[in-house]
Design a protein around this motif. Structure first.
Motif, PDB file in Angstrom:
ATOM      1  N   ASP A   1      44.728  63.194 -53.598  1.00 21.90           N
ATOM      2  CA  ASP A   1      43.428  62.867 -53.007  1.00 21.90           C
ATOM      3  C   ASP A   1      42.481  62.493 -54.140  1.00 21.90           C
ATOM      4  O   ASP A   1      42.072  63.344 -54.933  1.00 21.90           O
ATOM      5  CB  ASP A   1      42.911  64.081 -52.231  1.00 21.90           C
TER       6      ASP A   1
ATOM      7  N   ARG B   1      42.667  66.667 -59.495  1.00 19.59           N
ATOM      8  CA  ARG B   1      42.424  66.262 -58.098  1.00 19.59           C
ATOM      9  C   ARG B   1      43.330  67.047 -57.154  1.00 19.59           C
ATOM     10  O   ARG B   1      44.466  67.406 -57.506  1.00 19.59           O
ATOM     11  CB  ARG B   1      42.700  64.764 -57.914  1.00 19.59           C
TER      12      ARG B   1
ATOM     13  N   ALA C   1      44.842  57.315 -50.336  1.00 20.38           N
ATOM     14  CA  ALA C   1      45.567  58.380 -51.033  1.00 20.38           C
ATOM     15  C   ALA C   1      46.628  57.755 -51.932  1.00 20.38           C
ATOM     16  O   ALA C   1      47.317  56.805 -51.534  1.00 20.38           O
ATOM     17  CB  ALA C   1      46.217  59.316 -50.027  1.00 20.38           C
TER      18      ALA C   1
ATOM     19  N   ASN D   1      39.024  71.985 -51.615  1.00 19.79           N
ATOM     20  CA  ASN D   1      39.706  71.281 -52.695  1.00 19.79           C
ATOM     21  C   ASN D   1      38.682  70.617 -53.612  1.00 19.79           C
ATOM     22  O   ASN D   1      38.537  69.398 -53.623  1.00 19.79           O
ATOM     23  CB  ASN D   1      40.655  70.209 -52.133  1.00 19.79           C
TER      24      ASN D   1
ATOM     25  N   LEU E   1      46.323  66.361 -46.296  1.00 22.38           N
ATOM     26  CA  LEU E   1      47.442  66.073 -47.190  1.00 22.38           C
ATOM     27  C   LEU E   1      48.771  66.569 -46.629  1.00 22.38           C
ATOM     28  O   LEU E   1      49.815  65.969 -46.897  1.00 22.38           O
ATOM     29  CB  LEU E   1      47.185  66.694 -48.565  1.00 22.38           C
TER      30      LEU E   1
ATOM     31  N   LEU F   1      41.030  64.282 -46.458  1.00 21.37           N
ATOM     32  CA  LEU F   1      42.389  63.916 -46.084  1.00 21.37           C
ATOM     33  C   LEU F   1      43.172  65.159 -45.676  1.00 21.37           C
ATOM     34  O   LEU F   1      43.008  66.224 -46.268  1.00 21.37           O
ATOM     35  CB  LEU F   1      43.107  63.245 -47.260  1.00 21.37           C
TER      36      LEU F   1
END
Length: 326
Positions: free
Chosen positions: A292, A263, A298, A141, A228, A226
């Motif tokens: 993120d 993001r 978050a 990401n 997500l 993270l």
């Protein structure tokens, strides 16, 4: 006339030592068949100074049976008792030492059974970090750079780190905080809402359509990775138990990864069905965008539109798409 026989004239006999007590004179054979009597002043068995010296009785001794040292069986039994008692004592001391060591967490042998290291502090990570630890393989990401901010009024949430589109009447700036009652206890402080059903329960409670933003600690310390998917599912579970009637049913509409404002993000969209006495709404469209921002926190955008105001369903798509980092 024959004289009585003298007591000293009788032949010597075995002397028996016994307790002195009055007794009749023993019969004795004397001269001419006369009866023998004990001389005045003497008891049976006593002699004069001129006769056999008196026998002194031995001192009283408590008998202990045969000499054990001369009996190998008894001697061996005694030795085995000593050895058995000593072994029991050693085992008891060892058990006490082990117990004390276990209770005090003392190490007795490096690398041994009882070489227990001091326990670390209790887990102080945020609730979401415990439920959703960072993935072992970080997702791909990358930050694709900041996207252009759309024109028009915007709601800015500096605490959460995002901004998004601001809507006009009937929407109004949030007047009070919304706090969920789930596991994460997220507080939403910034956003917009309006009342769709005033005093729906007869106790002064109003039902709302909402656009709320907040944030949640989702990583550990300085961690930047993270999960997500896990975080989004937990937030969705929390809003269901916090803001909707019990026994609501979820109809999943969308769940996908995307990019919002350059993001990495996760979008969940679903409809909740319920039946609450006094409430005209029977379902509600919900969208949750999780962003993120490259830090342990978050950002969250939560949008809810009751089915009594379906004309605003488009906000559930438009508001998340307008998110930009600040």
């Amino acid at each position: 006339m024959t004289e009585p026989s003298s007591p000293w004239a009788t032949p010597d006999t075995q002397t028996v030592i016994e307790t002195v007590r009055p007794a009749p004179a023993p019969p004795s054979t004397g001269g001419a068949g006369g009866a023998v009597r004990v001389a005045p002043g003497y008891a049976s068995g006593r002699v004069s100074q001129g006769g056999t010296p008196p026998v002194v009785p031995p001192p009283d001794v408590i008998a202990s049976g045969p000499d054990d040292d001369d009996d190998p069986v008894r001697r061996n039994t005694r030795i085995m008792k000593w050895l058995g008692g000593g072994a029991i004592l050693i085992v008891a001391i060892g058990l006490i030492a082990i117990l004390v060591s276990a209770l005090t967490n003392n190490a007795t042998t490096p690398g041994g059974l009882f070489n227990r290291q001091a326990e670390g502090p209790s887990d102080t990570r945020p609730e979401l970090a415990r439920r959703c630890p960072p993935p072992s393989i970080p997702p791909d990401n990358p930050n694709r750079g900041g996207a252009e901010v759309p024109p028009g009024p915007r709601t800015v949430d500096n605490e959460s780190g995002i901004s998004y589109k601001q809507y006009g009447d009937p929407w109004r700036p949030l007047q009070e905080n919304w706090r969920d009652q789930g596991d994460l206890k997220i507080t939403y402080r910034i956003g917009q809402d309006f009342v769709t059903e005033p005093d729906y329960d007869g106790q002064g409670d109003d039902y709302h359509a909402t656009i709320l933003s907040g944030h949640v600690p989702a990583a550990v310390n300085d961690g930047m990775v993270l999960d997500l998917h896990c975080v989004g599912d937990q937030i969705a579970a929390d809003v269901r138990v916090s803001f909707y009637p019990k026994g609501n049913q979820l109809e999943q509409l969308d769940a996908r990864d995307l990019t919002l404002g350059g993001r990495p993000a996760r979008l969940l969209k679903f409809r909740l069905h319920f039946d609450q006495p006094g409430l005209r709404a029977k379902s509600e469209l919900v969208s949750i965008a999780l962003v993120d921002l490259g830090k342990p926190e978050a950002a969250i955008l939560y949008v809810s539109i009751p089915d009594t105001h379906r004309q605003f369903d488009y906000v559930a798509d438009e508001a998340p798409e307008s998110i930009r980092p600040v």
